[in-house]
Write a protein that holds these residues in place. Structure first.
Motif, PDB file in Angstrom:
ATOM      1  N   ASP A 188      12.320   6.021  -8.164  1.00 53.36           N
ATOM      2  CA  ASP A 188      10.510   6.288  -8.090  1.00 53.36           C
ATOM      3  C   ASP A 188      10.331   7.530  -7.836  1.00 53.36           C
ATOM      4  O   ASP A 188      10.901   8.401  -6.696  1.00 53.36           O
ATOM      5  N   PRO A 189       9.603   8.694  -8.806  1.00 48.19           N
ATOM      6  CA  PRO A 189       9.455  10.266  -8.576  1.00 48.19           C
ATOM      7  C   PRO A 189       8.591  10.530  -7.264  1.00 48.19           C
ATOM      8  O   PRO A 189       9.345  11.583  -6.842  1.00 48.19           O
ATOM      9  N   ARG A 190       8.346   9.797  -7.089  1.00 48.33           N
ATOM     10  CA  ARG A 190       7.868  10.222  -5.371  1.00 48.33           C
ATOM     11  C   ARG A 190       8.791  10.973  -4.322  1.00 48.33           C
ATOM     12  O   ARG A 190       9.081  11.697  -3.696  1.00 48.33           O
ATOM     13  N   ASN A 224      -2.517   8.642  -4.603  1.00 52.46           N
ATOM     14  CA  ASN A 224      -2.487   9.207  -2.967  1.00 52.46           C
ATOM     15  C   ASN A 224      -2.166   8.712  -1.798  1.00 52.46           C
ATOM     16  O   ASN A 224      -2.007   8.986  -0.761  1.00 52.46           O
ATOM     17  N   GLY A 225      -1.383   7.868  -1.396  1.00 53.76           N
ATOM     18  CA  GLY A 225      -1.227   7.163  -0.825  1.00 53.76           C
ATOM     19  C   GLY A 225      -0.163   7.433   0.131  1.00 53.76           C
ATOM     20  O   GLY A 225       1.284   8.215  -0.229  1.00 53.76           O
ATOM     21  N   PRO A 226       0.673   7.427   1.751  1.00 49.80           N
ATOM     22  CA  PRO A 226       1.140   7.750   1.938  1.00 49.80           C
ATOM     23  C   PRO A 226       3.254   7.498   1.189  1.00 49.80           C
ATOM     24  O   PRO A 226       3.055   5.937   0.606  1.00 49.80           O
ATOM     25  N   THR A 227       3.938   7.917   1.471  1.00 47.97           N
ATOM     26  CA  THR A 227       5.243   8.017   0.911  1.00 47.97           C
ATOM     27  C   THR A 227       6.543   7.450   1.823  1.00 47.97           C
ATOM     28  O   THR A 227       6.370   8.110   2.733  1.00 47.97           O
ATOM     29  N   LEU A 228       6.935   6.004   0.754  1.00 45.90           N
ATOM     30  CA  LEU A 228       7.883   5.578   2.055  1.00 45.90           C
ATOM     31  C   LEU A 228       9.341   6.661   1.763  1.00 45.90           C
ATOM     32  O   LEU A 228       9.784   6.785   0.671  1.00 45.90           O
ATOM     33  N   TYR A 229      10.319   7.557   2.481  1.00 44.95           N
ATOM     34  CA  TYR A 229      11.948   7.868   1.930  1.00 44.95           C
ATOM     35  C   TYR A 229      12.773   6.475   1.929  1.00 44.95           C
ATOM     36  O   TYR A 229      12.427   5.541   2.227  1.00 44.95           O
ATOM     37  N   ASN A 238      15.465  12.595  -3.531  1.00 43.92           N
ATOM     38  CA  ASN A 238      15.781  12.558  -1.849  1.00 43.92           C
ATOM     39  C   ASN A 238      16.476  11.521  -1.689  1.00 43.92           C
ATOM     40  O   ASN A 238      15.859  10.172  -1.351  1.00 43.92           O
ATOM     41  N   PHE A 239      17.335  10.703  -2.451  1.00 47.75           N
ATOM     42  CA  PHE A 239      18.169   9.905  -2.332  1.00 47.75           C
ATOM     43  C   PHE A 239      19.745   9.755  -2.234  1.00 47.75           C
ATOM     44  O   PHE A 239      20.177  10.521  -2.966  1.00 47.75           O
ATOM     45  N   LYS A 294       0.793  -1.341  -0.178  1.00 48.06           N
ATOM     46  CA  LYS A 294      -0.293   0.162   0.181  1.00 48.06           C
ATOM     47  C   LYS A 294       1.191   1.344  -0.184  1.00 48.06           C
ATOM     48  O   LYS A 294       0.291   2.235  -0.533  1.00 48.06           O
ATOM     49  N   TYR A 295       2.278   1.344   0.821  1.00 48.22           N
ATOM     50  CA  TYR A 295       2.977   2.368   0.559  1.00 48.22           C
ATOM     51  C   TYR A 295       3.458   2.640  -0.977  1.00 48.22           C
ATOM     52  O   TYR A 295       3.665   3.889  -1.360  1.00 48.22           O
ATOM     53  N   LEU A 296       3.819   1.587  -1.460  1.00 46.84           N
ATOM     54  CA  LEU A 296       4.025   1.550  -3.119  1.00 46.84           C
ATOM     55  C   LEU A 296       3.592   2.116  -3.907  1.00 46.84           C
ATOM     56  O   LEU A 296       3.997   2.430  -5.208  1.00 46.84           O
ATOM     57  N   HIS A 297       2.440   1.557  -4.176  1.00 47.16           N
ATOM     58  CA  HIS A 297       0.910   1.278  -5.688  1.00 47.16           C
ATOM     59  C   HIS A 297      -0.069   2.358  -5.292  1.00 47.16           C
ATOM     60  O   HIS A 297      -0.849   1.972  -6.123  1.00 47.16           O
ATOM     61  N   ILE A 298      -0.495   2.210  -4.255  1.00 49.25           N
ATOM     62  CA  ILE A 298      -1.572   3.110  -4.069  1.00 49.25           C
ATOM     63  C   ILE A 298      -1.747   4.139  -4.062  1.00 49.25           C
ATOM     64  O   ILE A 298      -1.355   4.905  -3.688  1.00 49.25           O
TER      65      ILE A 298
END
Length: 671
Positions: free
Chosen positions: A574-576, A434-439, A580-581, A428-432
């Motif tokens: 991942d553009p999200r 407008n879901g939450p984004t992981l740093y 920052n990586f 759900k953090y990767l593919h939903i």
């Protein structure tokens, strides 16, 4: 004159202190009849007002404050050699869990070169070791009393590792007839342990008995071992435990004695502190007065109780067979699971997968959060073998694996009970949308957790476990966002060194290794293929198979490989993450993803090799622009893959089955 006197006094004090330390170090003998006046070195352990030493936190340590010298020089030959000194110790302990039937990892007597164990891990490492588990540089000797979840109940001798050199179920050999008598370590009954090492015979004996039984003549464990290379010269003696906050396990030590080069001083049981009372208070005289009235009331309600008994029996009927008795504590009562999930109400639904629905629950007797998966099963399939394997997988203990607690059978369904993971699945953090984004640092942490779990499954556990369904939706996140590999419904167990048998092709489209279609054999290298796709998925934030704007199917691995050849590898991130990586980390992970998902299994690295790359122990892999094309995989797909494999939708089951078999039947039949 005054300064001269002060100098003399300071010198006398220094000499006195120096003599005290040396005497304590050379003496090597002490006895604690309770710990009220002891000056132990405590790390999250406490001494209660009554004098009990209590270790009840996630990770606890308590050490005798003075280091001891465990070496003596031998001049039996021309060259002086180092010999470990004989020692003896004895302690009285008691272990209790807040919830009957549930306990944590246990207590250990330990000899270590340092008291600073802050970097050591809790859980199965028992606060003694971490990922360096098993190296000769640890210089750790331990006698472990293992009580994990009340399924292990053994005493073990550990040397530089928590994999015991020798272990036996807890108990003792009676002096009268020599029979073995079982003991339950977490029964809250005081027991005494003796550990004796003879430097001449190089023999370590461990003995256990209830406190009311004198030391048995025959030890529980007897190990031939030379401690000369294991012991450092200066060592500390003490205790370590891993209790687990969620299970509220308390480890008590009532008394302890130790001696170098001689028998340990005996403990005086009359001077030991008393354990706190557990359970309800003794009944009062008022209770005795109202007891006849209560008896009459119960007699009046007997018919009503009988009616409700049969009603409950029918409502919560289970499938039970005699052969299931051997699985003991792994079997849950359906009624408990029904109440825990509030009758499997939709508001407690966590998700829907190929094998059934998953519900959140709280065990009413233990206040323990769980996840319950309801799986349909066909009793004609090998249910007995399947449950035996489920119970075996339930013995897996790793901080990055979702703990399988047990099962229940009712009518036409099987219920699997797991630890509850607060933050759900990684998917759900990767593919939903407008879901939450992981740093990025969170993604790296999760990836390393999955790597650690697969290394444990493939190499470090007693059997080889092939997961067969490694993917983002089967990686669950706990309250600290640690990645834990779950859903072992398709896993297979083998003895190390054996060859996998041909079975049904199961797994998820996009993660299936090409050789599975030809051979049907699941191996660690098929897991590594899926792990490679998983690396690309987490880094790129894209599913393994997607549809582009021209309605063409795009394989993630081909897309990444194309960018690698074009020198634009960072464009796949991942553009999200908005840039920052860490570029070096991203490049390394993408290269490892391509290596692991190579069409040829012999080209894929093992998980230990991948970890060496990640840790910088070996140079990063060099993938040239001519690195092998993945057209081989596409060719295999076009030449017959579709004729053999029926695909369940990604959003639903995400499981592939063969020849039209239902996913539920594969869950059982694939065992």
């Amino acid at each position: 004159m005054q300064s001269m006197v002060a100098l003399v006094l300071a010198l006398l004090l220094l000499l006195a202190l120096d003599g005290e330390v040396a005497s304590s170090m050379d003496d090597g003998q002490f006895a604690y009849q309770g710990f009220g006046a002891a000056r132990l070195m405590l790390d999250d352990a406490i001494v209660t007002p009554s004098g009990l030493l209590m270790l009840a936190q996630t990770k606890c340590h308590a050490f005798h404050p003075t280091p001891l010298s465990f070496h003596k020089n031998s001049t039996a030959t021309m060259n002086t050699t180092v010999v470990a000194r004989s020692f003896s110790t004895s302690f009285v302990f008691a272990i209790v869990g807040k919830y009957d039937g549930l306990s944590s990892y246990g207590l250990a007597f330990v000899i270590a070169p340092t008291t600073n164990l802050s970097t050591m891990n809790s859980g199965p490492y028992m606060g003694l070791l971490n990922t360096t588990n098993g190296t000769v540089n640890n210089h750790v000797l331990a006698v472990e009393l293992d009580t994990i979840m009340n399924t292990d109940n053994h005493v073990g001798i550990d040397v530089n590792s928590l994999m015991s050199r020798q272990a036996k179920p807890a108990g003792y050999y009676a002096d009268e007839d020599g029979t073995f008598r079982d003991l339950r370590l977490n029964s809250y009954k005081p027991m005494q342990v003796w550990a004796d090492y003879d430097s001449q015979t190089k023999q370590l004996n461990v003995t256990l008995s209830p406190v009311q039984v004198p030391k048995p003549k025959n030890p529980l464990l007897s190990e031939a071992i030379d401690l000369s290379t294991i012991m450092a010269d200066i060592m500390y003696v003490g205790f370590s435990s891993s209790a687990g906050i969620s299970l509220m396990t308390r480890h008590y030590v009532l008394g302890w004695s130790f001696s170098l080069d001689g028998p340990t001083p005996p403990l005086d049981f009359s001077k030991l502190p008393i354990l706190p009372r557990v359970g309800p208070k003794p009944r009062s005289k008022v209770f005795d007065a109202v007891l006849p009235m209560a008896t009459a009331f119960l007699a009046t309600a007997l018919l009503t109780a009988i009616f409700f008994f049969f009603w409950h029996q029918r409502r919560f009927a289970e499938v039970r067979e005699d052969w299931e008795d051997e699985f003991g504590p792994h079997r849950f009562v359906y009624k408990d699971l029904f109440l825990a999930t509030d009758g499997f109400k939709d508001r407690n639904l966590l998700g829907i997968g190929g094998f059934g629905r998953v519900y959140k629950g709280v065990l009413p007797t233990a206040n323990l959060e769980i996840a319950v998966k309801r799986v349909s099963h066909d009793s004609r399939q090998g249910v007995r073998e399947f449950i035996a394997e489920v119970v075996s997988i339930g013995r897996l203990r790793h901080r990055n694996i979702v703990q399988l607690l047990g099962y229940c059978r009712r009518k036409g369904e099987l219920l699997l009970v797991y630890d509850y993971m607060e933050n759900g699945s990684l998917d759900k953090y990767l593919h939903i949308k407008n879901g939450p984004t992981l740093y990025w640092f969170e993604r790296c942490k999760i990836i390393k957790g999955v790597m650690s779990s697969l290394l444990y499954l493939h190499e470090d556990w007693e059997k080889l476990v092939v997961h067969r369904d490694v993917k983002a939706s089967n990686v669950l996140l706990d309250s600290q966002m640690n990645g834990r590999l779950g859903d072992f419904g398709l896993a297979r167990l083998y003895d190390h060194g054996t060859v996998a048998k041909t079975t049904h092709v199961v797994g998820t489209m996009g993660y299936l290794a090409p050789e599975l279609v030809c051979t049907g054999k699941a191996t660690p290298f098929t897991d590594m293929f899926a792990f490679g796709i998983f690396l690309l998925e987490v880094t790129c934030g894209r599913r393994p198979i997607s549809i582009d704007e021209n309605n063409n199917q795009v394989l993630l691995v081909d897309w990444v490989l194309e960018h690698h050849r074009n020198g634009s590898i960072l464009d796949v991130v991942d553009p999200r993450l908005t840039g920052n990586f860490n570029k070096n980390e991203v490049t390394l992970l993408l290269k490892l993803g391509l290596m692991c998902s190579h069409p040829s299994p012999n080209t894929r690295p093992t998980m230990r090799k991948v970890i060496h790359y990640m840790d910088g122990d070996q140079p990063a892999p060099d993938l040239s622009p001519t690195y092998m094309s993945y057209s081989m995989m596409m060719s295999m797909h076009n030449e017959g893959f579709d004729s053999y494999v029926t695909v369940c939708p990604q959003s639903e089951a995400s499981i592939c089955t063969v020849s039209g078999d239902s996913s539920a039947s594969i869950f059982l039949e694939g065992r």
